[in-house]
Design a protein around this motif. Sequence first.
Motif, PDB file in Angstrom:
ATOM      1  N   LEU A   1      69.133  25.473  18.347  1.00 23.62           N
ATOM      2  CA  LEU A   1      69.019  24.432  19.359  1.00 23.62           C
ATOM      3  C   LEU A   1      68.696  25.017  20.727  1.00 23.62           C
ATOM      4  O   LEU A   1      67.810  24.531  21.449  1.00 23.62           O
ATOM      5  CB  LEU A   1      70.320  23.624  19.423  1.00 23.62           C
ATOM      6  CG  LEU A   1      70.405  22.565  20.523  1.00 23.62           C
ATOM      7  CD1 LEU A   1      69.316  21.513  20.333  1.00 23.62           C
ATOM      8  CD2 LEU A   1      71.787  21.909  20.555  1.00 23.62           C
ATOM      9  N   PHE A   2      69.399  26.053  21.124  1.00 22.46           N
ATOM     10  CA  PHE A   2      69.171  26.636  22.449  1.00 22.46           C
ATOM     11  C   PHE A   2      67.793  27.300  22.556  1.00 22.46           C
ATOM     12  O   PHE A   2      67.177  27.312  23.629  1.00 22.46           O
ATOM     13  CB  PHE A   2      70.290  27.623  22.798  1.00 22.46           C
ATOM     14  CG  PHE A   2      71.525  26.919  23.288  1.00 22.46           C
ATOM     15  CD1 PHE A   2      72.660  26.844  22.501  1.00 22.46           C
ATOM     16  CD2 PHE A   2      71.544  26.333  24.549  1.00 22.46           C
ATOM     17  CE1 PHE A   2      73.799  26.194  22.964  1.00 22.46           C
ATOM     18  CE2 PHE A   2      72.682  25.683  25.014  1.00 22.46           C
ATOM     19  CZ  PHE A   2      73.815  25.597  24.214  1.00 22.46           C
ATOM     20  N   ARG A   3      67.300  27.859  21.471  1.00 24.63           N
ATOM     21  CA  ARG A   3      65.936  28.402  21.505  1.00 24.63           C
ATOM     22  C   ARG A   3      64.927  27.281  21.741  1.00 24.63           C
ATOM     23  O   ARG A   3      63.954  27.451  22.492  1.00 24.63           O
ATOM     24  CB  ARG A   3      65.625  29.131  20.189  1.00 24.63           C
ATOM     25  CG  ARG A   3      66.234  30.518  20.094  1.00 24.63           C
ATOM     26  CD  ARG A   3      65.539  31.348  19.035  1.00 24.63           C
ATOM     27  NE  ARG A   3      65.703  30.775  17.699  1.00 24.63           N
ATOM     28  CZ  ARG A   3      66.697  31.114  16.860  1.00 24.63           C
ATOM     29  NH1 ARG A   3      67.612  32.009  17.232  1.00 24.63           N
ATOM     30  NH2 ARG A   3      66.770  30.561  15.670  1.00 24.63           N
ATOM     31  N   GLN A   4      65.178  26.120  21.127  1.00 20.56           N
ATOM     32  CA  GLN A   4      64.283  24.976  21.299  1.00 20.56           C
ATOM     33  C   GLN A   4      64.399  24.402  22.717  1.00 20.56           C
ATOM     34  O   GLN A   4      63.403  23.968  23.302  1.00 20.56           O
ATOM     35  CB  GLN A   4      64.607  23.891  20.252  1.00 20.56           C
ATOM     36  CG  GLN A   4      64.245  24.314  18.836  1.00 20.56           C
ATOM     37  CD  GLN A   4      64.693  23.297  17.801  1.00 20.56           C
ATOM     38  OE1 GLN A   4      65.690  22.594  18.024  1.00 20.56           O
ATOM     39  NE2 GLN A   4      63.974  23.238  16.683  1.00 20.56           N
ATOM     40  N   ILE A   5      65.631  24.396  23.287  1.00 15.08           N
ATOM     41  CA  ILE A   5      65.830  23.919  24.664  1.00 15.08           C
ATOM     42  C   ILE A   5      65.092  24.806  25.644  1.00 15.08           C
ATOM     43  O   ILE A   5      64.442  24.330  26.587  1.00 15.08           O
ATOM     44  CB  ILE A   5      67.340  23.870  25.004  1.00 15.08           C
ATOM     45  CG1 ILE A   5      68.012  22.737  24.209  1.00 15.08           C
ATOM     46  CG2 ILE A   5      67.567  23.667  26.497  1.00 15.08           C
ATOM     47  CD1 ILE A   5      69.521  22.710  24.336  1.00 15.08           C
ATOM     48  N   ASP A   6      65.168  26.109  25.455  1.00 16.61           N
ATOM     49  CA  ASP A   6      64.469  27.049  26.345  1.00 16.61           C
ATOM     50  C   ASP A   6      62.962  26.864  26.292  1.00 16.61           C
ATOM     51  O   ASP A   6      62.264  27.094  27.287  1.00 16.61           O
ATOM     52  CB  ASP A   6      64.829  28.490  25.972  1.00 16.61           C
ATOM     53  CG  ASP A   6      66.275  28.832  26.338  1.00 16.61           C
ATOM     54  OD1 ASP A   6      66.818  29.771  25.724  1.00 16.61           O
ATOM     55  OD2 ASP A   6      66.839  28.158  27.232  1.00 16.61           O
ATOM     56  N   ALA A   7      62.476  26.459  25.164  1.00 16.26           N
ATOM     57  CA  ALA A   7      61.025  26.349  24.987  1.00 16.26           C
ATOM     58  C   ALA A   7      60.484  24.972  25.333  1.00 16.26           C
ATOM     59  O   ALA A   7      59.267  24.791  25.434  1.00 16.26           O
ATOM     60  CB  ALA A   7      60.658  26.692  23.535  1.00 16.26           C
ATOM     61  N   ASP A   8      61.338  23.943  25.506  1.00 17.28           N
ATOM     62  CA  ASP A   8      60.897  22.568  25.715  1.00 17.28           C
ATOM     63  C   ASP A   8      61.547  22.019  26.978  1.00 17.28           C
ATOM     64  O   ASP A   8      62.755  21.786  27.032  1.00 17.28           O
ATOM     65  CB  ASP A   8      61.282  21.708  24.500  1.00 17.28           C
ATOM     66  CG  ASP A   8      60.677  20.321  24.540  1.00 17.28           C
ATOM     67  OD1 ASP A   8      60.624  19.672  23.471  1.00 17.28           O
ATOM     68  OD2 ASP A   8      60.289  19.868  25.633  1.00 17.28           O
ATOM     69  N   SER A   9      60.739  21.783  28.029  1.00 10.08           N
ATOM     70  CA  SER A   9      61.280  21.323  29.315  1.00 10.08           C
ATOM     71  C   SER A   9      61.882  19.921  29.207  1.00 10.08           C
ATOM     72  O   SER A   9      62.899  19.615  29.841  1.00 10.08           O
ATOM     73  CB  SER A   9      60.186  21.352  30.383  1.00 10.08           C
ATOM     74  OG  SER A   9      59.095  20.538  29.983  1.00 10.08           O
ATOM     75  N   GLU A  10      61.266  19.036  28.430  1.00 10.18           N
ATOM     76  CA  GLU A  10      61.788  17.682  28.268  1.00 10.18           C
ATOM     77  C   GLU A  10      63.145  17.713  27.570  1.00 10.18           C
ATOM     78  O   GLU A  10      64.074  16.992  27.943  1.00 10.18           O
ATOM     79  CB  GLU A  10      60.803  16.827  27.462  1.00 10.18           C
ATOM     80  CG  GLU A  10      59.530  16.464  28.201  1.00 10.18           C
ATOM     81  CD  GLU A  10      59.815  15.561  29.398  1.00 10.18           C
ATOM     82  OE1 GLU A  10      60.751  14.728  29.298  1.00 10.18           O
ATOM     83  OE2 GLU A  10      59.135  15.715  30.420  1.00 10.18           O
ATOM     84  N   LEU A  11      63.260  18.541  26.577  1.00  8.10           N
ATOM     85  CA  LEU A  11      64.522  18.672  25.855  1.00  8.10           C
ATOM     86  C   LEU A  11      65.598  19.287  26.766  1.00  8.10           C
ATOM     87  O   LEU A  11      66.772  18.901  26.724  1.00  8.10           O
ATOM     88  CB  LEU A  11      64.320  19.529  24.604  1.00  8.10           C
ATOM     89  CG  LEU A  11      65.541  19.706  23.693  1.00  8.10           C
ATOM     90  CD1 LEU A  11      66.031  18.363  23.173  1.00  8.10           C
ATOM     91  CD2 LEU A  11      65.185  20.626  22.521  1.00  8.10           C
ATOM     92  N   LYS A  12      65.165  20.227  27.614  1.00  4.68           N
ATOM     93  CA  LYS A  12      66.111  20.878  28.553  1.00  4.68           C
ATOM     94  C   LYS A  12      66.666  19.840  29.527  1.00  4.68           C
ATOM     95  O   LYS A  12      67.865  19.833  29.836  1.00  4.68           O
ATOM     96  CB  LYS A  12      65.393  21.997  29.314  1.00  4.68           C
ATOM     97  CG  LYS A  12      66.310  22.795  30.232  1.00  4.68           C
ATOM     98  CD  LYS A  12      65.526  23.863  30.977  1.00  4.68           C
ATOM     99  CE  LYS A  12      64.994  24.925  30.007  1.00  4.68           C
ATOM    100  NZ  LYS A  12      64.338  26.045  30.737  1.00  4.68           N
ATOM    101  N   LYS A  13      65.775  18.930  30.032  1.00  6.02           N
ATOM    102  CA  LYS A  13      66.211  17.881  30.963  1.00  6.02           C
ATOM    103  C   LYS A  13      67.174  16.920  30.272  1.00  6.02           C
ATOM    104  O   LYS A  13      68.190  16.507  30.844  1.00  6.02           O
ATOM    105  CB  LYS A  13      64.993  17.130  31.486  1.00  6.02           C
ATOM    106  CG  LYS A  13      65.311  16.058  32.533  1.00  6.02           C
ATOM    107  CD  LYS A  13      64.043  15.431  33.049  1.00  6.02           C
ATOM    108  CE  LYS A  13      64.341  14.405  34.150  1.00  6.02           C
ATOM    109  NZ  LYS A  13      65.268  13.360  33.752  1.00  6.02           N
ATOM    110  N   GLU A  14      66.852  16.554  29.031  1.00  6.74           N
ATOM    111  CA  GLU A  14      67.722  15.647  28.276  1.00  6.74           C
ATOM    112  C   GLU A  14      69.095  16.283  28.069  1.00  6.74           C
ATOM    113  O   GLU A  14      70.131  15.622  28.195  1.00  6.74           O
ATOM    114  CB  GLU A  14      67.079  15.304  26.922  1.00  6.74           C
ATOM    115  CG  GLU A  14      67.839  14.251  26.141  1.00  6.74           C
ATOM    116  CD  GLU A  14      67.137  13.876  24.839  1.00  6.74           C
ATOM    117  OE1 GLU A  14      67.714  13.096  24.069  1.00  6.74           O
ATOM    118  OE2 GLU A  14      66.020  14.394  24.593  1.00  6.74           O
TER     119      GLU A  14
END
Length: 320
Positions: A21-34
């Motif tokens: 999950l955290f690897r995906q958050i680091d790679a996706d700005s929209e997911l990071k904001k969510e």
Amino acid sequence: MTEELYRYFEGSLSEEEERVLFRQIDADSELKKEFADLQNTLALSSMLKYQGDGFWSERRLRELKRMSAKNKERRFIFNFMKYAAVVLLIIGSWFLSQHQTVKTYNKEYTWIEAPKGQRVSVKLADGSSVILNPSSRLRVPNAFESKQREVLLEGEGFFKVAKNPSKPFIVATEKYNVRVLGTEFNVFAYPQSGEFETELVQGSVYVYDKDNDANGIYMKANEKVALKEGKLCKVSSIYRQYQLVETGIYDFSDVPFKNLLTRLGLWYHVRFQVDRPEVLNQIYQGKFRQSDDIETIMNAIRDVGKFNYKIVSEYVIEIY
């Protein structure tokens, strides 16, 4: 990924799932904001609850509940669609299976046979009935087709067809077919005899060449179609064998002896050797029970005729 975020804050993700999950958050700005918004909401609601700010606390909690409800709704829709897809797959598979089963079923047939010297009465699924004369066979499909009802006759049978204008009934024989909508008629079509005859009692029928539908004859009640010099010919005729249909008693009145011998030969699997050809055109008056053995029948005919006979073997009878 919203489902994984909620599972993270619920503490239900495994360590490996958290790393993913955290690897995906680091790679996706929209997911990071969510992720940040959700984290702030949860943190604020938790802090304000202790600070006594009921208004902000309730507002944030309502927002969280809405988000949670949305998530639950998404989960419900996701699960519903998942299970619905499975149900549809099962239903679709069942439908295809049934369709294929019926299709295969329609290709299967049952042969019904009347042994020599015996008659067999048959009741068909559509309400029609058939009485097979001796040494006859009827092939009946285990399920009639959607557009027509067709049976195959090898021998002789009396048909009482249930009326169905949208689904014609066809009696197929070796060379000719009989098509009806609902009526009573007799068909004589033993393959080994080379003869064909249809006698109509009620209604109307169409008799035609099986290889050429357009080459046929329409019949009305009290008419008979028979082969004459290789062609179908129609004549007026009153069916005289109701006793045969109802009780099994055959009336050979007004029947040339040669015609009677033809039927006996087919019904009882015997061959007649005639030493006196002149007797073949003689016409006798009498009756016999079809279920009797051939010797009893020959005795009954001899009593009203002018001939003698001798049983040479099980399959040969000499007329002299």
